[in-house]
Design a protein around this motif. Sequence first.
Motif, mmCIF file in Angstrom:
data_model
loop_
_atom_site.group_PDB
_atom_site.id
_atom_site.type_symbol
_atom_site.label_atom_id
_atom_site.label_comp_id
_atom_site.label_asym_id
_atom_site.label_seq_id
_atom_site.Cartn_x
_atom_site.Cartn_y
_atom_site.Cartn_z
ATOM 1 N N SER A 888 59.440 -30.860 -22.078
ATOM 2 C CA SER A 888 59.267 -31.071 -20.646
ATOM 3 C C SER A 888 60.166 -30.165 -19.821
ATOM 4 C CB SER A 888 59.571 -32.534 -20.295
ATOM 5 O OG SER A 888 60.912 -32.844 -20.643
ATOM 6 N N THR A 889 60.961 -29.276 -20.448
ATOM 7 C CA THR A 889 61.898 -28.445 -19.699
ATOM 8 C C THR A 889 61.837 -26.999 -20.167
ATOM 9 O OG1 THR A 889 63.747 -28.800 -21.232
ATOM 10 C CG2 THR A 889 63.484 -30.390 -19.456
ATOM 11 N N ALA A 890 62.357 -26.127 -19.309
ATOM 12 C CA ALA A 890 62.557 -24.719 -19.653
ATOM 13 C C ALA A 890 63.881 -24.290 -19.048
ATOM 14 C CB ALA A 890 61.418 -23.851 -19.132
ATOM 15 N N THR A 891 64.628 -23.470 -19.791
ATOM 16 C CA THR A 891 65.909 -22.968 -19.326
ATOM 17 C C THR A 891 65.811 -21.452 -19.190
ATOM 18 O OG1 THR A 891 67.084 -24.761 -20.432
ATOM 19 C CG2 THR A 891 68.386 -22.846 -19.813
ATOM 20 N N VAL A 892 66.259 -20.940 -18.048
ATOM 21 C CA VAL A 892 66.136 -19.520 -17.732
ATOM 22 C C VAL A 892 67.498 -18.979 -17.322
ATOM 23 C CG1 VAL A 892 65.036 -17.814 -16.231
ATOM 24 C CG2 VAL A 892 63.742 -19.828 -16.982
ATOM 25 N N ARG A 893 67.846 -17.822 -17.859
ATOM 26 C CA ARG A 893 69.063 -17.111 -17.459
ATOM 27 C C ARG A 893 68.660 -16.013 -16.477
ATOM 28 N NH1 ARG A 893 74.078 -15.862 -20.224
ATOM 29 N NH2 ARG A 893 73.271 -17.052 -21.988
ATOM 30 N N ILE A 894 69.352 -15.971 -15.338
ATOM 31 C CA ILE A 894 69.034 -15.007 -14.284
ATOM 32 C C ILE A 894 70.269 -14.171 -13.986
ATOM 33 C CG2 ILE A 894 68.375 -14.724 -11.869
ATOM 34 C CD1 ILE A 894 66.862 -17.359 -12.109
ATOM 35 N N VAL A 895 70.069 -12.872 -13.858
ATOM 36 C CA VAL A 895 71.135 -11.972 -13.437
ATOM 37 C C VAL A 895 70.701 -11.291 -12.151
ATOM 38 C CG1 VAL A 895 72.333 -9.815 -13.964
ATOM 39 C CG2 VAL A 895 72.167 -11.587 -15.691
ATOM 40 N N THR A 896 71.569 -11.296 -11.163
ATOM 41 C CA THR A 896 71.315 -10.606 -9.905
ATOM 42 C C THR A 896 72.248 -9.406 -9.812
ATOM 43 O OG1 THR A 896 72.973 -11.757 -8.559
ATOM 44 C CG2 THR A 896 70.846 -12.859 -8.895
ATOM 45 N N GLY A 897 72.196 -8.731 -8.696
ATOM 46 C CA GLY A 897 73.061 -7.575 -8.498
ATOM 47 C C GLY A 897 74.441 -7.927 -8.017
ATOM 48 N N ASP A 898 74.767 -9.215 -7.980
ATOM 49 C CA ASP A 898 76.083 -9.661 -7.507
ATOM 50 C C ASP A 898 77.173 -9.111 -8.422
ATOM 51 O OD1 ASP A 898 78.366 -11.040 -6.711
ATOM 52 O OD2 ASP A 898 77.201 -12.800 -6.105
ATOM 53 N N ASP A 899 78.148 -8.403 -7.831
ATOM 54 C CA ASP A 899 79.232 -7.822 -8.642
ATOM 55 C C ASP A 899 80.113 -8.881 -9.271
ATOM 56 O OD1 ASP A 899 79.750 -5.075 -6.330
ATOM 57 O OD2 ASP A 899 78.404 -5.280 -8.054
ATOM 58 N N SER A 900 80.027 -10.125 -8.784
ATOM 59 C CA SER A 900 80.867 -11.178 -9.348
ATOM 60 C C SER A 900 80.355 -11.634 -10.702
ATOM 61 C CB SER A 900 80.933 -12.382 -8.400
ATOM 62 O OG SER A 900 79.654 -12.975 -8.277
ATOM 63 N N MET A 901 79.133 -11.201 -11.059
ATOM 64 C CA MET A 901 78.582 -11.586 -12.359
ATOM 65 C C MET A 901 78.927 -10.534 -13.400
ATOM 66 S SD MET A 901 74.837 -13.042 -11.428
ATOM 67 C CE MET A 901 74.621 -14.324 -10.221
ATOM 68 N N MET A 902 79.050 -10.963 -14.619
ATOM 69 C CA MET A 902 79.321 -10.041 -15.710
ATOM 70 C C MET A 902 78.082 -9.217 -16.024
ATOM 71 S SD MET A 902 81.478 -12.494 -18.278
ATOM 72 C CE MET A 902 81.535 -11.203 -19.513
ATOM 73 N N GLY A 903 78.281 -8.113 -16.749
ATOM 74 C CA GLY A 903 77.169 -7.258 -17.127
ATOM 75 C C GLY A 903 76.187 -7.970 -18.041
ATOM 76 N N TRP A 904 74.979 -7.458 -18.066
ATOM 77 C CA TRP A 904 73.909 -8.090 -18.858
ATOM 78 C C TRP A 904 74.153 -7.886 -20.340
ATOM 79 C CZ3 TRP A 904 70.293 -11.453 -18.007
ATOM 80 C CH2 TRP A 904 69.274 -11.602 -18.936
ATOM 81 N N GLN A 905 74.014 -8.970 -21.087
ATOM 82 C CA GLN A 905 74.138 -8.903 -22.547
ATOM 83 C C GLN A 905 73.408 -10.087 -23.147
ATOM 84 O OE1 GLN A 905 77.932 -9.906 -24.276
ATOM 85 N NE2 GLN A 905 77.718 -8.356 -25.877
ATOM 86 N N PRO A 906 72.434 -9.854 -24.016
ATOM 87 C CA PRO A 906 71.774 -10.986 -24.678
ATOM 88 C C PRO A 906 72.795 -11.850 -25.383
ATOM 89 C CG PRO A 906 70.572 -8.957 -25.090
ATOM 90 C CD PRO A 906 71.873 -8.570 -24.429
ATOM 91 N N LEU A 907 72.628 -13.167 -25.282
ATOM 92 C CA LEU A 907 73.632 -14.081 -25.817
ATOM 93 C C LEU A 907 73.765 -13.949 -27.326
ATOM 94 C CD1 LEU A 907 75.645 -16.247 -25.030
ATOM 95 C CD2 LEU A 907 73.885 -17.953 -25.411
ATOM 96 N N GLU A 908 72.670 -13.607 -28.008
ATOM 97 C CA GLU A 908 72.772 -13.480 -29.451
ATOM 98 C C GLU A 908 73.735 -12.346 -29.836
ATOM 99 O OE1 GLU A 908 68.498 -11.102 -29.499
ATOM 100 O OE2 GLU A 908 68.735 -13.016 -30.490
ATOM 101 N N THR A 909 73.748 -11.252 -29.046
ATOM 102 C CA THR A 909 74.707 -10.179 -29.279
ATOM 103 C C THR A 909 76.118 -10.659 -28.999
ATOM 104 O OG1 THR A 909 73.036 -8.578 -28.628
ATOM 105 C CG2 THR A 909 75.319 -7.813 -28.663
ATOM 106 N N HIS A 910 76.246 -11.446 -27.942
ATOM 107 C CA HIS A 910 77.547 -12.005 -27.578
ATOM 108 C C HIS A 910 78.103 -12.869 -28.716
ATOM 109 C CE1 HIS A 910 80.584 -13.541 -24.773
ATOM 110 N NE2 HIS A 910 80.306 -14.756 -25.237
ATOM 111 N N LEU A 911 77.240 -13.686 -29.347
ATOM 112 C CA LEU A 911 77.687 -14.539 -30.441
ATOM 113 C C LEU A 911 78.043 -13.716 -31.674
ATOM 114 C CD1 LEU A 911 75.200 -17.527 -30.173
ATOM 115 C CD2 LEU A 911 77.547 -17.380 -29.344
#
Length: 920
Positions: A888-911
């Motif tokens: 009944s749910t879906a989870t979505v990761r969103i990245v915007t151009g906000d400099d306060s956010m870290m750079g894009w990296q798939p979580l599997e690479t992070h792990l």
Amino acid sequence: MPGNIDTGTEAGKAVSLSRQHCSLHTEQAIRKRLSIPDWAERVMIVAESTHWDPDWVLTSGEYYKYMVRRALERAVTELQKEERRVFDVECVFFLRKYFERSPHRQEAIRTLVNTGRIKFTGSGITTPDTLLPTEEALVRDLLTGRDWLHANGMPVDPRTLYLPDSFGHTPCLPSVAKSCGIHSVAFTRIDGMHSTGLEYSPKSHYPRLMSSEEMLQSKSALDFIWKDSNGSEILAHWNAFNYGHGDMIAGHGSRRDRGMYQGVPDRSDTNVTRKIEKFARELDRYSPTPYLLLTMGLDFTIPLKGLVALLDRYNELHGRQSGLFVVNAGLDDYFELVRCHTQSLPVVALDPNPYFMGFYGSRLPLKRMHRRITDYLIASETIASVSGNMPLAQRLAAGNSQAWEIASVGNHHDLITGTGSDRVYHKEQRPWLLHALGIARQAVRDASQSSPPTHTPSKSPPVQASQPSWSRAGDILSVETQHLRIRFDLSRGGIISSCVGISSGLPLLDHCGELVSLEDSGGMWRLGNESAGGTLSEVSNTSTGPAHATVRSHRGGVEITLDADLEGRPTRRIFWISADEPFVAVHCEVIPRRHRSVIIHFTMPPSPYSPQRPLTLDSHPVPRAPFVSGPRYSDSPSEIASHSSLIMAQPGGTVTRPLERHFQPTFWPLNGWAHIHAPGRSRQDLTIASLCSTGISVSRSGTVMLMAGRNPGKERALGLVPFLVFPAAYREKERCVLDCAVLFRQVPSSSDAVVQAATDAGSGAFEQLIAHVEPVLSSLRNRIGRMVTIQPSRVKMIAAKPATDGNGIIIRVGTAGTCIDTTGTDAGIGISTGDSGQDAHSQDTVTISFNSITPEKAQLCSAMENYIAELPVAGNSIFLDRKHLRGSTATVRIVTGDDSMMGWQPLETHLQDRMSSCQK
């Protein structure tokens, strides 16, 4: 999904993902890894664990000092002695305490976890109750524990969930688990089963008729595919012989638990062989695969010395002759083997309730606090995240972390259920929750001040509310709105003597709205009608005397305050009748007397199904112990539409239930809202909403009862003999508060539309109740609804937060019934009557559009924030397929151009980076 039904068909088998069993090569590889020889015709996996209650009869500090520390010391020592030994840990709470207080053991623990010797059967802070918390609270529980493991060099992501002692389970557990990346679940307590010490009735009375136990036994299935109402499937195992089935494998006596040996040890080959083969015979009767699961580990059990050596001795001396191979392994290893034989397993739509009913309404003040904490935390983090104010969102997430940890502990099946002892409640549980509530309130204030109201025009102009009229003639107080005409009889405690629909002229309620005190011989876990010789009968009610009434116009309606006595104690009910909706909110305050439960009831008028006037309480003696079997229903829409039934929001989705099952009256766990659907009646259906979890009962005659407070004491048989496994008792001294509401709604006659129409009504009633009782929270939810637009409208916002690893924001959406409304209208102004043509239920694409942020990238992930797939982005919108709603749910990761956010990296690479760091 009204009952326990085998839904396995050949067509279903062809498309079911759960039935895509592994290859013979895969099974052989698993057997080789576990050193299972080719001659083994049957394999018994001995999964050793220990069940830890953070705070129940003792406080968490006392449990740790007297039991847990010793158990973990023994576990680490035994694992180091026997290189092939495996130990399962069901939750993080006490392991974290041990890890932090034993720095000399940290490297050993880290190594044992990362080499698969210590396995986690769930990453939660605790083993939760899954009926009373919200779905988001359950998700955060798992996520909080998982994050602690990762932060301390143990980057594991359990795919198995173990709930050995929870008192029932949400029927939508497959959806909740699958959304978190969990593929299998094991549990013990289901309705209809017999357990030593829980009941003095003979075992011949079990399994109860038409219960979950009877159904699973009839299918000879301890292992099965659990399919819920969302279509989600999960591999499941039921511990039919309790979760400490194998604890006495090397001894004589009753049990090993709480650090004590209730018997004498006997490690002789004769005794161990006899026990192993006895366990195998018991399990083999109900196991449809060559694999048997023997669980070890009752409450606070000390790990057995030399377990692997005992099993090796049996295999060497007796294995080839018996064809049975016994091996110590993890619960996840067992599920891997069984998954290779899913074609042999039945598919079951399981609603394993009610197991106990009393805990639905025990310690209502505690339940009320827990719900407020989670609602405040979710709203504050969500509005900061979707408004694009990432510094605020990250600050709130950091500040809320302690409150989330407390809320996660609050999910525990002896905390939110109200089954902890008086001393533990006042010394630990209540102070914890009060502290978390203070943090959550501050978060709401910060979010409100930092996120000014948006001025986006609504889709339609606001409806001008008409002013209700009211008058008093003697003891009769009359209120009339454009939808309802209600009369209160003040000489009878303010009872609602009649409630009539203006447009239809039909009676909607009849002689109800009073508080009723019941003599309850049950206790914290159970009601009096759940055990042989028990009592649950009416003693008094507020209609036996007059009520003092105060009336005023208030926030778009009329408010009536009724003060009346109940068994010599003051009570208060505040009815708020909406000016422009067929909606009535009720605020109840009561302090029950000892050995009493108090309910508020709403009586629907007679119908063709019930020609006689309904009784206040339909409790009466019935044959074969104090339970009766309810009618057997199928889960087809036509069957749902043709019987009176309860359609209820539950964590993870919506479930349809019969009115009665096993008991008269039957109470079900109310988590948000419930809709009473009665086809064929010449009246509107009734929707009930509540801001905190409680119990609800609906009799076949039309009496709806909500638990408004309990003060039952301790479980005793015949009011005298204590039950062995219920040591805790409490005396309710706090004022119990229940905020509930009723909404009158006519649902379509089309069977396919019943559940969705009920969900619309329930969601609308719940939102209106929040707007009336929690205006600040409602304001935040309204702002969120104007910042995010989701199409189709049946998909709604659940929560938003900064990603755990600091990489973007996490958006969770779903179709559950108590989500945040994002249709762009103010809560309480309208209830959706269905999708428009462009918003049809068959639409395949879900569109999430933002007013304050512009997504640059989006990924579908699990609720544990693990990467699944890339999602398309266009402008300020992201798009996902309906199939991406995992359950009944879906989870979505969103990245915007906000400099306060870290750079894009798939979580599997992070792990992977974390794992490499840990290995170094």
